[in-house]
Design a protein around this motif. Structure first.
Motif, PDB file in Angstrom:
ATOM      1  N   THR A  20       0.861  -1.198   0.000  1.00 53.23           N
ATOM      2  CA  THR A  20       0.000   0.000   0.000  1.00 53.23           C
ATOM      3  C   THR A  20       0.893   1.243   0.000  1.00 53.23           C
ATOM      4  O   THR A  20       1.939   1.255   0.637  1.00 53.23           O
ATOM      5  CB  THR A  20      -0.872   0.017   1.284  1.00 53.23           C
ATOM      6  N   ASN A  21       0.470   2.251  -0.744  1.00 54.25           N
ATOM      7  CA  ASN A  21       1.180   3.527  -0.669  1.00 54.25           C
ATOM      8  C   ASN A  21       0.478   4.436   0.319  1.00 54.25           C
ATOM      9  O   ASN A  21      -0.626   4.903   0.070  1.00 54.25           O
ATOM     10  CB  ASN A  21       1.226   4.194  -2.052  1.00 54.25           C
ATOM     11  N   TYR A  22       1.109   4.650   1.454  1.00 55.51           N
ATOM     12  CA  TYR A  22       0.507   5.471   2.500  1.00 55.51           C
ATOM     13  C   TYR A  22       0.899   6.931   2.324  1.00 55.51           C
ATOM     14  O   TYR A  22       1.930   7.252   1.722  1.00 55.51           O
ATOM     15  CB  TYR A  22       0.963   4.980   3.874  1.00 55.51           C
ATOM     16  N   LYS A 345       6.082   1.902   2.214  1.00 59.24           N
ATOM     17  CA  LYS A 345       6.304   3.141   1.455  1.00 59.24           C
ATOM     18  C   LYS A 345       5.255   4.187   1.812  1.00 59.24           C
ATOM     19  O   LYS A 345       4.102   3.859   2.094  1.00 59.24           O
ATOM     20  CB  LYS A 345       6.229   2.840  -0.044  1.00 59.24           C
ATOM     21  N   GLY A 346       5.683   5.427   1.775  1.00 58.00           N
ATOM     22  CA  GLY A 346       4.757   6.527   2.055  1.00 58.00           C
ATOM     23  C   GLY A 346       5.302   7.821   1.500  1.00 58.00           C
ATOM     24  O   GLY A 346       6.455   7.872   1.046  1.00 58.00           O
ATOM     25  N   LYS A 347       4.460   8.869   1.537  1.00 52.29           N
ATOM     26  CA  LYS A 347       4.941  10.177   1.073  1.00 52.29           C
ATOM     27  C   LYS A 347       5.840  10.801   2.139  1.00 52.29           C
ATOM     28  O   LYS A 347       6.887  11.347   1.831  1.00 52.29           O
ATOM     29  CB  LYS A 347       3.742  11.091   0.800  1.00 52.29           C
ATOM     30  N   ILE A 348       5.359  10.734   3.373  1.00 52.42           N
ATOM     31  CA  ILE A 348       6.241  11.189   4.450  1.00 52.42           C
ATOM     32  C   ILE A 348       6.422  10.053   5.461  1.00 52.42           C
ATOM     33  O   ILE A 348       5.604   9.139   5.541  1.00 52.42           O
ATOM     34  CB  ILE A 348       5.714  12.461   5.172  1.00 52.42           C
ATOM     35  N   PHE A 349       7.513  10.165   6.191  1.00 54.36           N
ATOM     36  CA  PHE A 349       7.832   9.160   7.210  1.00 54.36           C
ATOM     37  C   PHE A 349       8.005   9.889   8.543  1.00 54.36           C
ATOM     38  O   PHE A 349       8.574  10.979   8.582  1.00 54.36           O
ATOM     39  CB  PHE A 349       9.113   8.396   6.840  1.00 54.36           C
ATOM     40  N   VAL A 350       7.502   9.263   9.591  1.00 53.34           N
ATOM     41  CA  VAL A 350       7.538   9.906  10.911  1.00 53.34           C
ATOM     42  C   VAL A 350       8.114   8.918  11.915  1.00 53.34           C
ATOM     43  O   VAL A 350       7.529   7.859  12.156  1.00 53.34           O
ATOM     44  CB  VAL A 350       6.109  10.325  11.353  1.00 53.34           C
ATOM     45  N   LEU A 351       9.266   9.252  12.459  1.00 54.20           N
ATOM     46  CA  LEU A 351       9.817   8.393  13.515  1.00 54.20           C
ATOM     47  C   LEU A 351       9.329   8.926  14.852  1.00 54.20           C
ATOM     48  O   LEU A 351       9.611  10.072  15.215  1.00 54.20           O
ATOM     49  CB  LEU A 351      11.345   8.379  13.486  1.00 54.20           C
TER      50      LEU A 351
END
Lengths: 620, 160
Positions: A20-22, A345-351
Motif C-alpha cells: 500500500t502507498n501510504y 512506502k509513504g509520502k512522508i515518514f515519521v519516527l
C-alpha cells in the motif's frame, strides 16, 4: 491474518501494508505517533502506524490482562504489567546492575557504557511509555527556552514559549489535564494569559500534602544569595477529574468531556480518578491518560492501519537524502525468533519511537545527521530520592501517586551556577527508594520479630508516616552523553541495541548537593526522622564535594535528535523535520534542546501538534 | 466436620493470632482455603500437621492468657528452627498475598521443598492483602476508595 484490536481498527496484515502507498508511515504508537496519526487521519490522510510490541491492549480484556500481570508480579516495577518480549525488548529498572570500571555492561537490553548507570525505562507496547507514565503535566517555563541567553548555560531553543503556548493548550486538551492555573504561577511572567483554565479542576491534594504543607509553607531557602519561599503546590496532571465549566471559553463553547476507557463496547469506567495509587505502572480504570485514547480517535476515522509486532529495522534513503522506504521485521509470536521482512512506502515518514529508539534506528540505518549529532545530547532527569518519617500519621499510600510538590526552585538567578530542581511529594511512600511497604513488612516480621497486634501497630508507625521527596534535577545537553549502536550488541531479531553513555556534570551535581541540603532542612522543620542513606555500591552512586548520593533515572529521555535553527548544530528544525531528509520527521522528546524541570510528555505532545501542521502542509 | 475442614479451621485460628484480624475478617477475604491449600502444597502434610498440632497444644495450655500464649508461642513456634520460618512466611502471605521462599538455612537443615518458591498466590491474594486495611488504605491498583477520598485523614482501624 486478522488482528483483533477490539474493533477499533481496520485490519491489516504486513504484506497488504507493504503493498500500500501510504500518505504517512509512522514508527511508534506512543503519544507522538498517536498525535501525528490522529491529526493526519482527521484530514483524510491514510497512515500506517508500526508498533514493535504487541497490540492486544485496545480491548478492555487485553488491558485487564496487563492488570492481572501486575497483581501477580513479585516485583511491581514500571514494566511489571508488560510481558518480556525478546523480539522487541525494553529496558527494565530491575535489570540494572553496577558497572565494572572500563567495561560496558551488555547483560540486559540497554547496553550501559557508564560512567553513570541509568535505570531509566520505556515501554514497547501499543500506547508506548504513556502506558506506565505517571502523567504529571507541568509546562516548561518561558525562561527554559532561552537558557543560553538568560543564564549562559545550555542552548536556546529555535522557538520560544509564546510560539508553543497554543500547542500546549491543544496538548492539555488531548491529555485531559486536571489542574489549577493559579498553582502554576511560579515565575512573575504571566504564562497563562487570558483567564485560561485547564480542562478539569485540580486533583484534590492528599492528606499527606496537607500535612507537609502545614509545616512547610512559608519556609525560606537561600539560593546563591536569593531568597526563595517554598510552598506545597498541586501539580497539573493528565488524569480525569471534574470538568471545569469555564473551560468552555477555550473549547469552542463546549463543555469538556473526559475521555474514558478505551474499549470496543461502551465501558463505564475511566471517567474520573478513583485514587488507585497506582498511576505507575498501570491505572486500573484508565482514568489516567494514555496514548491509546488518542490512537483510538485515529483508528475510528478509518484512515489508520495499526500494525503491531512489527519492528522498523532500517530507514532507506536515496541519493538526495529523501526517504524511500522503511524496512521492517514482522513476527507472529513473542515466543519465537522467526520473522518475515519487507518494506513500507509513504509520502512522508515519521519516527515517533522515543528519544532512544529514534536515534537507535537512524544510527542503525547509517544516518548520523550531517551535524553528527544523531544520538548525542542524551538527556534525562536524574532524581535524588530523600525519605523520612513524619511525627504524625499522614495517611501515606493514598491518592494518585503524586498530587503536589515544591516548584519554587525551578527558576532563579542561581541557574547561572547550578541546575534548577522540582520536588515531588510521593503519596506512595518510600516504595521507589526502599521497596516499601514490602520491605517494612519483612523487617517487622523477620527482624523485629513481631506478629499480631504489635505487627499491625508497627506497620502503621512505619508506613503511614512516610514522606518521600523525589527531587527532579535539570540536566543540560552535552554531546558526550549519547546513544550509539554497535553490531556487537543486537537483539533476537538482529536489530542493534542502544548503548547509553552518561555522566553527570558539576552543574547538575551542585544542584544534587543543594537539593539534599534543602530536603534535610525540610525534614528538620517538619520534625521528621530523616532515613535517607545512599549505598556506595548502588548502581547510581555519585560523589560530589565529599558526599555521596544515589541517582535514579527519570524516564524523561530526550535530546538525541535536538532541534535548532541551524543545520550544522541540530538534527531537526523547529517542526521536527530532519534537516537532511525532506520527507522525514523525527518527533518526540528527542527533539528537545533542553528539558528544564518539567516532565517531558506535555511539552513533547505540544511539539508534535505543532509538527503536524507542517506535515499537513507537506501532504496537501 | 471432615479432616480437611478441621485443619482449615485450625489454620484459621492460627491466622487470627498471627494477624490480629478476627475470624470474621479473615473469612471475609475469601482467601482462607486458597492459602491453606497453597501452604499445604508447599510445606507438605507432615509439616502442616506439626504446625497446627503445636499451635493447638499451646492454645489448650494457655487458654485466654495472652501473655502465656505469647511466651509459649515464641518458645515452641517462632524460635523453632523448622516452624519459625514457615510461620513467618504465613504471616507475610496474609499481609501481601505473596508466599516468600523459606530461607536457605531451612533447606540446609530440612531439605528442599519442590513447591517452595516466592510467588504471588493469585490476583485476588494480592488484592486481599491485610497490610492495606491495616494502614487505612487499599492495595495499590485495586479497591480504590473513590475520587478525592485521599484528602481526608486516613481511617486506621482500631485493633481489638
Amino acid at each position: 491474518m486478522s488482528n483483533d484490536h477490539g474493533g477499533l481498527t481496520s485490519t491489516v496484515d504486513h504484506k497488504t501494508a507493504a503493498s500500500t502507498n501510504y500518505d504517512a508511515v509512522i514508527v511508534g504508537s506512543g503519544i507522538s505517533g498517536a498525535i501525528a496519526a490522529k491529526e493526519l487521519c482527521e484530514k483524510g490522510f491514510k497512515v500506517l502506524i508500526l508498533e514493535a510490541g504487541p497490540g492486544k491492549d485496545l480491548s478492555l480484556n487485553g488491558y485487564e490482562k496487563y492488570l492481572d500481570n501486575f497483581y501477580t508480579a513479585t516485583s511491581k516495577d514500571n514494566n511489571a504489567p508488560f510481558p518480556r518480549n525478546p523480539n522487541a525488548p525494553m529496558p527494565r529498572g530491575t535489570d540494572v546492575d553496577s558497572l565494572r570500571p572500563g567495561e560496558p555492561n551488555s547483560a540486559n537490553f540497554l547496553v550501559q557504557n557508564g560512567p553513570l548507570v541509568t535505570d531509566t525505562t520505556y515501554c514497547k507496547v501499543v500506547g508506548g511509555t504513556t502506558m506506565h507514565f505517571e502523567s504529571k503535566t507541568p509546562r516548561m517555563l518561558p525562561e527554559d527556552f532561552h537558557m543560553k541567553d538568560r543564564y549562559d548555560v545550555g542552548v536556546n531553543w529555535p522557538i520560544d514559549y509564546k510560539e508553543l503556548q497554543p500547542y500546549y493548550r491543544t496538548a492539555e486538551k488531548e491529555m485531559g489535564v486536571s489542574g489549577e492555573v493559579a498553582s502554576q504561577n511560579i515565575t512573575d511572567t504571566d504564562n497563562y494569559a487570558e483567564g485560561y483554565v485547564f480542562p478539569m479542576h485540580g486533583m484534590p491534594p492528599s492528606y499527606l500534602d496537607q500535612t507537609v504543607g502545614k509545616g512547610l509553607n512559608g519556609m525560606k531557602v537561600d539560593m546563591k544569595g536569593e531568597e526563595h519561599t517554598l510552598q506545597v503546590r498541586p501539580f497539573p496532571q493528565g488524569r480525569n477529574g471534574i470538568p471545569n465549566l469555564e473551560y468552555k471559553a477555550f473549547n469552542d463553547g463546549e463543555n469538556f468531556v473526559p475521555e474514558g476507557a478505551v474499549s470496543l463496547h461502551q465501558a463505564e469506567i475511566g471517567e474520573r480518578c478513583q485514587g488507585n495509587n497506582n498511576c505507575t505502572p498501570i491505572c486500573p480504570v484508565q482514568a489516567k491518560y494514555d496514548a491509546r485514547k488518542t490512537l483510538a480517535k485515529a483508528l475510528r476515522t478509518g484512515y489508520a492501519d495499526l500494525l503491531p509486532q512489527t519492528v522498523a529495522s532500517k530507514v532507506v534513503v536515496d541519493d538526495s537524502g529523501k526517504v524511500t522506504e522503511i524496512e521492517y521485521k514482522h513476527y507472529d509470536s513473542m515466543e519465537s525468533s522467526e520473522y518475515e521482512s519487507g518494506s513500507f512506502k509513504g509520502k512522508i515518514f515519521v519516527l515517533a519511537a522515543n528519544a532512544i529508539e529514534n536515534a537507535r534506528l537512524m544510527l542503525a540505518s547509517g544516518l548520523q545527521s550531517s551535524s553528527k549529532l544523531m544520538g548525542k545530547n542524551f538527556m534525562d532527569h536524574p532524581y535524588l530520592l530523600t525519605w523520612g518519617l513524619l511525627p504524625e500519621v499522614a495517611g501515606t499510600m493514598r491518592g494518585t501517586v503524586c498530587t503536589s510538590g515544591i516548584s519554587d526552585l525551578r527558576s532563579g538567578e542561581f541557574r547561572k551556577d547550578h541546575a534548577a530542581f522540582a520536588i515531588d511529594i510521593h503519596n506512595d511512600g518510600w516504595g521507589w527508594a526502599t521497596g516499601s511497604p514490602y520491605t517494612n513488612l519483612h523487617d517487622i516480621v523477620d527482624h523485629m520479630n513481631k506478629y499480631g497486634k504489635e505487627l499491625r501497630h508497627e506497620l502503621v508507625n512505619q508506613i503511614s508516616t512516610q514522606l518521600l521527596m523525589a527531587v527532579m534535577i535539570e540536566l543540560m545537553p552535552d554531546p558526550s552523553n549519547s546513544i550509539t549502536v554497535s553490531p556487537d550488541y543486537t537483539d533476537r531479531l538482529g536489530n542493534m541495541r542502544p548503548i547509553v553513555s552518561l555522566s553527570i556534570p558539576d552543574y547538575t551535581l551542585k544542584a544534587v548537593e543543594k537539593a539534599r541540603q534543602v530536603t534535610r532542612q525540610i525534614f528538620q522543620r517538619l520534625g521528621a526522622e530523616d532515613h535517607t542513606s545512599y549505598d556506595p555500591l548502588d548502581f547510581g552512586y555519585v560523589s560530589y564535594n565529599g558526599e555521596g548520593y544515589a541517582l535514579r533515572g527519570g524516564n524523561h529521555i530526550a535530546g538525541t535528535h535536538i532541534m535548532g535553527d541551524d543545520k550544522a548544530t541540530s538534527v531537526v528544525d523547529k517542526y521536527q523535520k530532519s534537516w537532511d531528509h525532506e520527507n522525514l520527521y523525527i518527533i518526540g522528546a528527542g527533539s528537545m534542546p533542553s528539558i528544564g524541570t518539567s516532565n517531558t510528555t506535555l511539552t513533547l505532545a505540544a511539539l508534535c501538534f505543532m509538527s503536524t501542521k507542517k506535515m499537513l502542509e507537506d501532504l496537501i | 466436620m471432615n479432616a480437611k475442614t478441621l485443619e482449615t479451621q485450625q489454620f484459621l485460628q492460627l491466622s487470627v493470632k498471627l494477624t490480629a484480624f478476627s475470624e470474621f475478617q479473615l473469612q471475609g477475604t475469601g482467601q482462607l482455603e486458597e492459602y491453606y491449600d497453597a501452604v499445604y502444597q508447599i510445606i507438605g502434610e507432615k509439616n502442616m500437621i506439626q504446625l497446627l498440632t503445636t499451635f493447638d497444644e499451646i492454645q489448650d495450655d494457655t487458654g485466654s492468657d495472652e501473655v502465656a500464649f505469647d511466651k509459649q508461642f515464641r518458645a515452641k513456634v517462632l524460635s523453632d528452627e523448622k516452624l519459625g520460618p514457615i510461620t513467618r512466611s504465613i504471616i507475610k502471605l496474609w499481609f501481601v498475598g505473596t508466599w516468600y521462599q523459606l530461607p536457605k538455612s531451612w533447606n540446609d537443615t530440612f531439605g528442599l521443598l519442590e513447591n517452595d518458591k516466592t510467588y504471588v498466590i493469585s490476583p485476588s491474594a494480592y488484592k486481599e492483602g491485610l497490610l492495606w486495611p491495616t494502614i487505612g488504605s487499599h492495595p495499590m491498583g485495586a479497591k480504590a476508595p473513590g475520587y478525592g477520598t485521599w484528602s481526608a485523614p486516613p481511617e486506621i482501624p482500631a485493633i481489638d
